[in-house]
Design a protein around this motif. Structure first.
Motif, PDB file in Angstrom:
ATOM      1  N   ILE A  24      34.943  33.900  52.116  1.00 31.43           N
ATOM      2  CA  ILE A  24      33.480  33.987  52.260  1.00 31.43           C
ATOM      3  C   ILE A  24      32.865  34.469  50.949  1.00 31.43           C
ATOM      4  O   ILE A  24      31.870  33.914  50.474  1.00 31.43           O
ATOM      5  N   ILE A  25      33.470  35.475  50.361  1.00 37.80           N
ATOM      6  CA  ILE A  25      32.972  35.973  49.074  1.00 37.80           C
ATOM      7  C   ILE A  25      33.165  34.912  47.994  1.00 37.80           C
ATOM      8  O   ILE A  25      32.292  34.720  47.147  1.00 37.80           O
ATOM      9  N   ALA A  26      34.272  34.197  48.035  1.00 35.46           N
ATOM     10  CA  ALA A  26      34.523  33.134  47.053  1.00 35.46           C
ATOM     11  C   ALA A  26      33.418  32.082  47.120  1.00 35.46           C
ATOM     12  O   ALA A  26      32.899  31.648  46.087  1.00 35.46           O
ATOM     13  N   ARG A  27      33.048  31.683  48.328  1.00 36.09           N
ATOM     14  CA  ARG A  27      31.964  30.697  48.479  1.00 36.09           C
ATOM     15  C   ARG A  27      30.642  31.268  47.979  1.00 36.09           C
ATOM     16  O   ARG A  27      29.840  30.561  47.370  1.00 36.09           O
ATOM     17  N   SER A  28      30.426  32.537  48.223  1.00 38.56           N
ATOM     18  CA  SER A  28      29.209  33.196  47.755  1.00 38.56           C
ATOM     19  C   SER A  28      29.150  33.207  46.224  1.00 38.56           C
ATOM     20  O   SER A  28      28.098  32.937  45.636  1.00 38.56           O
ATOM     21  N   ILE A  29      30.267  33.499  45.594  1.00 32.29           N
ATOM     22  CA  ILE A  29      30.337  33.508  44.126  1.00 32.29           C
ATOM     23  C   ILE A  29      30.069  32.102  43.588  1.00 32.29           C
ATOM     24  O   ILE A  29      29.315  31.923  42.631  1.00 32.29           O
ATOM     25  N   LYS A  30      30.680  31.096  44.217  1.00 32.64           N
ATOM     26  CA  LYS A  30      30.442  29.712  43.795  1.00 32.64           C
ATOM     27  C   LYS A  30      28.962  29.364  43.909  1.00 32.64           C
ATOM     28  O   LYS A  30      28.386  28.752  43.009  1.00 32.64           O
ATOM     29  N   THR A  31      28.356  29.769  45.013  1.00 30.85           N
ATOM     30  CA  THR A  31      26.933  29.494  45.222  1.00 30.85           C
ATOM     31  C   THR A  31      26.089  30.170  44.149  1.00 30.85           C
ATOM     32  O   THR A  31      25.169  29.558  43.592  1.00 30.85           O
ATOM     33  N   LYS A  32      26.402  31.404  43.841  1.00 35.36           N
ATOM     34  CA  LYS A  32      25.657  32.119  42.801  1.00 35.36           C
ATOM     35  C   LYS A  32      25.795  31.419  41.456  1.00 35.36           C
ATOM     36  O   LYS A  32      24.823  31.319  40.698  1.00 35.36           O
ATOM     37  N   MET A  33      26.997  30.924  41.165  1.00 34.63           N
ATOM     38  CA  MET A  33      27.203  30.223  39.899  1.00 34.63           C
ATOM     39  C   MET A  33      26.413  28.911  39.872  1.00 34.63           C
ATOM     40  O   MET A  33      25.829  28.558  38.847  1.00 34.63           O
ATOM     41  N   ILE A  34      26.382  28.231  40.997  1.00 36.79           N
ATOM     42  CA  ILE A  34      25.611  26.986  41.082  1.00 36.79           C
ATOM     43  C   ILE A  34      24.131  27.278  40.859  1.00 36.79           C
ATOM     44  O   ILE A  34      23.450  26.564  40.116  1.00 36.79           O
ATOM     45  N   LEU A  35      23.638  28.341  41.477  1.00 29.10           N
ATOM     46  CA  LEU A  35      22.233  28.711  41.304  1.00 29.10           C
ATOM     47  C   LEU A  35      21.914  29.101  39.861  1.00 29.10           C
ATOM     48  O   LEU A  35      20.769  28.987  39.424  1.00 29.10           O
ATOM     49  N   LYS A  58      30.790  32.658  30.599  1.00 28.35           N
ATOM     50  CA  LYS A  58      31.186  34.009  30.180  1.00 28.35           C
ATOM     51  C   LYS A  58      30.054  35.006  30.430  1.00 28.35           C
ATOM     52  O   LYS A  58      30.304  36.141  30.842  1.00 28.35           O
ATOM     53  N   ASP A  59      28.824  34.585  30.194  1.00 26.69           N
ATOM     54  CA  ASP A  59      27.676  35.460  30.452  1.00 26.69           C
ATOM     55  C   ASP A  59      27.547  35.771  31.944  1.00 26.69           C
ATOM     56  O   ASP A  59      27.249  36.904  32.325  1.00 26.69           O
ATOM     57  N   ILE A  60      27.784  34.768  32.773  1.00 25.49           N
ATOM     58  CA  ILE A  60      27.740  34.977  34.226  1.00 25.49           C
ATOM     59  C   ILE A  60      28.842  35.952  34.635  1.00 25.49           C
ATOM     60  O   ILE A  60      28.611  36.856  35.440  1.00 25.49           O
ATOM     61  N   ALA A  61      30.024  35.779  34.069  1.00 25.07           N
ATOM     62  CA  ALA A  61      31.131  36.696  34.371  1.00 25.07           C
ATOM     63  C   ALA A  61      30.743  38.123  34.002  1.00 25.07           C
ATOM     64  O   ALA A  61      31.005  39.068  34.754  1.00 25.07           O
ATOM     65  N   LYS A  62      30.095  38.267  32.864  1.00 26.41           N
ATOM     66  CA  LYS A  62      29.663  39.592  32.419  1.00 26.41           C
ATOM     67  C   LYS A  62      28.641  40.180  33.398  1.00 26.41           C
ATOM     68  O   LYS A  62      28.681  41.367  33.709  1.00 26.41           O
ATOM     69  N   GLU A  63      27.740  39.337  33.900  1.00 22.54           N
ATOM     70  CA  GLU A  63      26.765  39.791  34.900  1.00 22.54           C
ATOM     71  C   GLU A  63      27.469  40.305  36.155  1.00 22.54           C
ATOM     72  O   GLU A  63      26.982  41.219  36.813  1.00 22.54           O
ATOM     73  N   PHE A  64      28.598  39.695  36.476  1.00 22.67           N
ATOM     74  CA  PHE A  64      29.382  40.116  37.638  1.00 22.67           C
ATOM     75  C   PHE A  64      30.258  41.325  37.317  1.00 22.67           C
ATOM     76  O   PHE A  64      31.022  41.782  38.156  1.00 22.67           O
ATOM     77  N   GLY A  65      30.185  41.798  36.083  1.00 22.02           N
ATOM     78  CA  GLY A  65      30.964  42.966  35.694  1.00 22.02           C
ATOM     79  C   GLY A  65      32.399  42.649  35.317  1.00 22.02           C
ATOM     80  O   GLY A  65      33.264  43.518  35.382  1.00 22.02           O
TER      81      GLY A  65
END
Length: 68
Positions: A24-35, A58-65
């Motif tokens: 569920i979290i994996a799908r949420s992360i994918k959705t956030k990346m798509i957005l 890489k910037d998105i990864a940084k946003e996720f900490g």
């Protein structure tokens, strides 16, 4: 020089690290990346890499900490 599949590897790393196996979290992360403009399912290990997209992921990864 950027090798093929780097975007895919970073995306998978982000999803794996953030979801810790929870689908569920994996799908949420994918959705956030798509957005954020990353078409997650578009990239495969054989996909040619674009340095702009690599930096964006890489910037998105940084946003996720995460450091990738």
């Amino acid at each position: 020089m950027i090798l093929a599949g780097q975007i895919y590897n970073i995306i998978q790393s982000v999803i794996t690290q953030k979801s810790k196996g929870n689908q569920i979290i994996a799908r949420s992360i994918k959705t956030k990346m798509i957005l954020k403009g990353i078409a997650v399912d578009k990239y495969t290990p054989a996909s040619p890499d674009d340095s702009t997209v690599v930096q964006k992921v890489k910037d998105i990864a940084k946003e996720f900490g995460l450091m990738v």
